[in-house]
Motif scaffolding. Structure first.
Motif, short mmCIF file in Angstrom:
data_model
loop_
_atom_site.label_atom_id
_atom_site.label_comp_id
_atom_site.label_asym_id
_atom_site.label_seq_id
_atom_site.Cartn_x
_atom_site.Cartn_y
_atom_site.Cartn_z
N LYS A 187 42.02 45.80 48.98
CA LYS A 187 43.33 44.67 48.84
C LYS A 187 44.23 45.01 49.88
CE LYS A 187 42.74 43.58 43.92
NZ LYS A 187 42.99 43.81 42.64
N SER B 131 38.32 45.99 45.95
CA SER B 131 39.04 47.55 45.19
C SER B 131 40.22 47.49 45.67
CB SER B 131 38.18 48.57 46.05
OG SER B 131 38.30 48.80 47.15
N ASP C 284 38.93 36.00 47.60
CA ASP C 284 39.02 36.37 46.10
C ASP C 284 39.20 37.80 45.89
OD1 ASP C 284 38.53 36.27 43.58
OD2 ASP C 284 36.64 35.95 43.38
N PHE C 285 40.77 38.01 45.66
CA PHE C 285 40.95 39.45 45.66
C PHE C 285 40.53 40.03 44.49
CE2 PHE C 285 44.01 37.88 48.86
CZ PHE C 285 44.05 38.99 49.52
N SER C 286 40.20 39.29 43.47
CA SER C 286 39.66 39.98 42.02
C SER C 286 38.39 40.71 42.52
CB SER C 286 39.27 38.92 41.01
OG SER C 286 38.54 38.17 41.39
N LYS C 287 37.71 40.30 43.60
CA LYS C 287 36.30 41.08 43.75
C LYS C 287 36.61 42.32 44.86
CE LYS C 287 33.08 37.50 43.13
NZ LYS C 287 32.74 36.08 43.93
#
Ligand code: FA5
Length: 332
Positions: free
Chosen positions: A54, A50, A45-48
């Motif tokens: 990433k 920084s 889950d890249f949205s979580k």
């Protein structure tokens, strides 16, 4: 699956891979769009993460992917080099076609005769089919006004060369290029403007031989020819010489043979012209006739093949009728 797990599973699969097909399976399993690597990446889950995280995750995935791709490429190259993964069949087996083909009886005869001469220390010397007028005639003691030229009428090319009428056209080149002592045979196609019949073709095969050394005599000629015939026909036989005339030998002979197996014990079969090489021919080839002597012969290879296989007409060889050639498919 964790990245490390994917990597070690990939390495285990690679070590156990069987040929190029196996390697392709591994590529699909790990590196394709739906492969393990992409799947693992999709699960994050890249949205979580920084910006820095990433970046690091992306770099790690790329590094692992490149390492896997390069290991796979190396394994493919190794498999190609070792032949692993090639189709599982014997490429030397006869084809499955209805007509697998066979060696032409003339060429089969040529190869057999070459083998026999090899065993006696002769080399095979190749020459051109179109040769100079000098090589075909003058160099073998047939000057421009000699009647023997008429007996070997041939095809003249616009540049003055001729389609060779006999393999004797290579005698001079063999002496010049190979030097003496010389033991060589020169097989090949010859051409004459002939009236055609069962024993005369416009395109036929001869096999010439030359043996030059100190103290070569007619006895050597007979011994070599007899050995050739015994091996070709695999039987004991007699040979005899009759006088024959050719401008490039002195004395010149016609050699006949007789065997119980071929033609019957009482019938002499005319086979080949031969003789002791004329001093003019030796001199023309740069060989001193005071020091060296030699014999030459001009075996009619088409004729020998006819006798060997019981073929009644020389024109069958070039006739292109597959039914003729197919008769030999089982034996040649
Ligand atoms: C010659 O050609 C000589 N050069 C042979 C030679 C070489 C003699 C060295 C002495 C020393 P002749 O023209 O006879 O000779 O041909 C030799 C053989 O070639 C013949 O015995 C025959 O078997 C074959 N031959 C000749 N003309 C034809 C033809 N038109 N068709 C098929 N075979 C032929």
């Amino acid at each position: 699956m964790q990245l490390e797990e994917i990597q070690s599973a990939f390495e285990a699969d690679l070590a156990a891979a069987d040929g190029e097909a196996g390697l392709e399976e591994i590529r699909v399993k790990y590196l394709s769009r739906s492969g393990a690597l992409n799947e693992a990446r999709g699960a994050i889950d890249f949205s979580k993460l920084s910006g820095q995280e990433k970046k690091e995750v992306g770099q790690t995935f790329n590094r692992v992917k490149q390492a896997m791709e390069s290991a796979l490429a190396d394994a493919k190259a190794a498999a190609e080099a070792s032949g692993a993964g090639l189709p599982d069949f014997d490429v030397s087996r006869p084809g499955l076609a209805e007509r697998p083909g066979c060696i032409h009886p003339l060429i089969a005869t040529q190869l057999q005769v070459e083998d026999i001469f090899h065993s006696m220390g002769f080399t095979v010397f190749q020459g051109n089919e179109a040769v100079s007028e000098y090589d075909n005639f003058d160099a073998v003691n047939i000057p421009g006004d000699h009647p023997a030229r008429e007996m070997q009428d041939t095809f003249w090319l616009e540049n003055g060369d001729v389609l060779r009428t006999h393999t004797s056209s290579m005698q001079n080149r063999a002496m010049q290029e190979l030097g003496v002592p010389l033991r060589a045979i020169f097989p090949g196609r010859c051409f004459r403007a002939e009236a055609l019949d069962a024993t005369h073709e416009n395109t036929f095969y001869q096999l010439e031989g030359m043996y030059i050394d100190r103290d070569v005599s007619v006895a050597n000629l007979i011994a070599v020819m007899k050995e050739l015939l015994v091996q070709v026909f695999q039987t004991d036989l007699d040979v005899r010489l009759r006088p024959g005339y050719f401008p490039f030998v002195e004395p010149g002979f016609e050699l006949d043979f007789r065997s119980a197996v071929v033609g019957g014990k009482t019938k002499w079969i005319e086979l080949m012209p031969c003789g002791m090489i004329h001093p003019n021919v030796l001199r023309e080839g740069g060989v001193d006739p005071e020091e060296y002597s030699g014999f030459a012969f001009g075996l009619g290879l088409s004729r020998l093949a006819m006798i060997k296989f019981g073929i009644p007409d020389v024109r069958l060889f070039n006739g292109g009728d597959l039914r003729f050639y197919e008769q030999f498919a089982a034996t040649l």
